[in-house]
Design an enzyme around this catalytic site. Sequence first.
Site, short mmCIF file in Angstrom:
data_model
loop_
_atom_site.label_atom_id
_atom_site.label_comp_id
_atom_site.label_asym_id
_atom_site.label_seq_id
_atom_site.Cartn_x
_atom_site.Cartn_y
_atom_site.Cartn_z
N LYS B 104 -7.55 -23.96 -0.41
CA LYS B 104 -8.74 -23.21 -0.03
C LYS B 104 -10.06 -23.98 -0.69
O LYS B 104 -9.79 -24.49 -1.76
CB LYS B 104 -8.80 -21.76 -0.95
CG LYS B 104 -9.92 -20.79 -0.66
CD LYS B 104 -10.00 -19.56 -1.28
CE LYS B 104 -11.24 -18.71 -1.07
NZ LYS B 104 -11.09 -17.39 -1.67
N SER B 179 -11.88 -13.35 1.10
CA SER B 179 -12.75 -14.57 1.34
C SER B 179 -11.55 -15.83 1.73
O SER B 179 -11.93 -16.84 2.50
CB SER B 179 -13.39 -14.96 0.25
OG SER B 179 -12.54 -15.28 -0.90
N SER B 203 -9.38 -11.25 -2.19
CA SER B 203 -9.66 -12.26 -1.55
C SER B 203 -8.23 -13.07 -1.16
O SER B 203 -8.31 -13.62 -0.16
CB SER B 203 -10.65 -13.16 -1.87
OG SER B 203 -11.88 -12.71 -1.80
#
Lengths: 475, 516
Positions: B104, B179, B203
């Site tokens: 990420k 996210s 997330s």
Amino acid sequence: MKDYESVIGLEVHVELSTQTKIFCGCTTEFGGEPNTHTCPVCTGMPGALPVLNKQVVEHAIAVGLATNCEINRNCRFDRKNYFYPDNPQDYQISQLYEPICLNGFVDINADGEKKKIRIHEIHMEEDAGKLIHDENAALSYVDLNRSGVPLIEIVSEPDMRSAQEVIAYLEKLRTIIQYLGASDCKLQEGSMRADVNLSVRKAGTDSLGTRTEMKNLNSFKAISRAIAAETARQISIIEEGGNVIQETRRWDDNKEESFSMRSKEDAQDYRYFPEPDLPGIFISQKWIDEIKAFQPEFKDEKKERYISEYCIPEEDADIITDSKHLAGIFERTAVLCGEPKKVSNWLMVDTLRLLKEKSMDASDIKFSPENLAKLIKLTGSGIINSTVAKEVFEEIFEHDTDPDVYIKEHGLAQVNDESALRETIQKVIDENPQSVEDYRNGKEKAMGFLVGQTMKAMAGKANPGMVNNILKELL
Amino acid sequence: MHRKKKTVNTWFPEQSDFAGKDDILSLMDFTAVELGEKIKSGDVSVVDAAKDCLDAIEKSEKDICAFITRIDEKEVIRQAEEIQKKIDAGELSGPLAGVPVAIKDNICTEGIRTTCASRILSDFIPPYSATVVSKLQNEGALIVGKTNMDEFAMGSTTETSYFGVTKNPWNLNRVPGGSSGGSAAAVSAHQVTFALGSDTGGSIRQPCAYCGVTGIKPTYGSVSRNGLIAYGSSLEQIGPIAKDVRDCAVILEAIMGHDTKDSTSVKRKKPGLLSSLTEDITGVRIGVPRDYFNSGTDIQIKDAVLEAVKVLTKKGAVVEEFDLSLVEYAVPAYYIIASAEAGSNLSRFDGVKYGFRTKEYNDLHQMYKRTRSEGFGDEVKRRIMLGSFVLSAGYYDAYYMKALKSKALIKKAFDSAFEKYDVILGPVTPSVAPETGTSLKDPIKMYLGDIYTVSANLAGLPAISVPCGLDEEGMPIGLQLMGDCFNEKDVLKVAYAFEKTRDYQKSPAASGGKAV
């Protein structure tokens, strides 16, 4: 003016003398090329996290204990949020809600009067970097070497009434902290910084006036001048029917006046909140006890002991104990040679003179007690006279030279050989008939001249007592 | 149970233990552990795996947009060869050696651009790697790229990214969640074998639920946050996103552990997560909070989760309904705390030291203002303003302090629940993945979608999201299992047992077909 008194409280920042910074492993060493003592943590890189330096907590506890504070056994850090380029995270990690030390005091002695100055709190925080402005290019550069250097801030109550009290308080703090080895506390170099909060009021009243905060005070002299000027400024405002504005002012010591930096209305909202990246610090009683056990004998006790134990004058004891290092030299030398008063004299006269000449600090003294003790023994036993001793002492002060070796190498031992002395003195008498005549006519001064001439002839090595006796006899 | 044990000597075109009846089209169809075993046994090389990974990304990335930064092909191959050498020399023997991974983009990678999906960091190349990245590299995992996300991890849809919107591999008109939407989509589309995400309020779990993959948020303090670009420091953890529970256990074991660079990381004994991968859940006590099935929750999700309850009961678990309480306070408490921390954490992006700086300015304040106005997107600005407000003088007690008190009470409610239950079970989300372009119109509604995930962050608990079915329109539904702090083992155990009762369902994008 006499009707007014000034009410003063201090915020003192002290840079702690740790090897590494408060939240990372970077060196705290002063100087260095810009941005070389840095890492992701102290440059505010994304994702970097602070890790607390244990030594900082220990220093803070030690200072707290020495200033009679309560140690907050569950203290923690908070973030103080404000934007400025010398502050790479755009927040400072400090302590607001749970500072490490609370409710202390120190006793000061100003104008011969004892007084208690209360300490509101001591907290730990990180220093900011430095901005270097290039006026010509309209550019500013950021140097983050100082970013993350550990500080403690000592906040007093508004208990001081004069510049003398303020200086006495600062000197007290400085001595305590230096004795602890927690900082060198040099105002000029910025390792000790004091902001002065001052208000005035009619003498004899209890209510507090509106205060101002004065910054940029780099010496005790500057502090005294700033206090005098700010007191006068506030009184004249009030006398003219005006109101003092709560504001932060910057002292300009060259112009000897202060300028407004920002008023209360411009004060920022720092939006303090608990620092989530650092867990609370639990301080066990055991830890406090351990630090307490390592507390040194502080100046006041030491001074009293020197007076009673070594029978040196109070003034000597006061000055010698100003520096823990100097006191250490005194005590060790006194033990080695058994002549404390003589040690004290060497320190008070020659040592202080040399320090002043070379603009050094007592903490910079390098010579060993062993060599000073030897020198005192050499003088006492008449091996060298006092003139030579002064020369040898300069050598010791400068290079920590062994006086035995130095005297041998330079042939400085005192001449105690009576026949040699007689021979020289006779020569001096023969060469100075006028002085001999004067002496015999009752002019004592002539005697001194003849002694001097003898010493000169013997390159200063003659035993002065013997010279006197022989001269008198021959005359 | 379809995962029969059998020895696979050549990987192509035989069936995978894992992939069930589907033909294996790419090495990316294997789980990380399976692929790692094949590499270790010499069936396939690291370069084979790298090439398949690059091909898989190339094939679907145009549709999915899971990546912000893809590592140059030659560089990936070069690293693959280097890892292969180390494996051959016996220097690398862990389960993840040679396995491709995506990270990420809020996790710092030395020398590899790390943007947080924000314009303000659009050219930022970190001078250091996050601890988790170093750990994975030491295990021999092969980093192939940085995945898309909501800007600074603020959002539930991966639509707030400066680098474009990621699509859901099950339906390209839907969001992948957020996210960590890029990471979940990349795993779901079989572009990589596994990915790292971060979870501040759900997330990891929410995009896993939306994309039909598995991900766990570990206990707060288990995985180092050093190098994770902070959003809500006191809430977030890095965790794995993978195809199954076993992968999650193996990856988590590799990245967890005390780190001297993160003071909030905890010294834990290696919990031996792999030993918890047994199907025997007889007597495991599972609590199901009634409050997790409120009227806002989609009936299909409710049904799927209650079906899971039946399955687990059948397997011997003791399941009981109870009232958790305080659930309605979780979202407001979360948004106050997270925003307060975010406002402060994001201060450092000021144009002075790194990242984007506005072109024209007359003084320092204008530089700050313009840099931040132009550099941050709307959702980030919204949360910075919210955070500044709740910490401002006069409001601190009313908002921030109250939120902290709520957090403490929520933790207490969980503490007493865990006196009775080993695991708490519920849905991950009240609804399945929404259509792209709909969520940001109503941020409050979007925030309320975090209702079932934020509690685990407020209380610091480990929580996993595992697929538990599809809705009528073929969108995945996630089952959430939460454990007490440091009890990842029971969470993984129940998740594993449940997973074993089901077939792995490949997303249409991963099946080579077009997703809608």
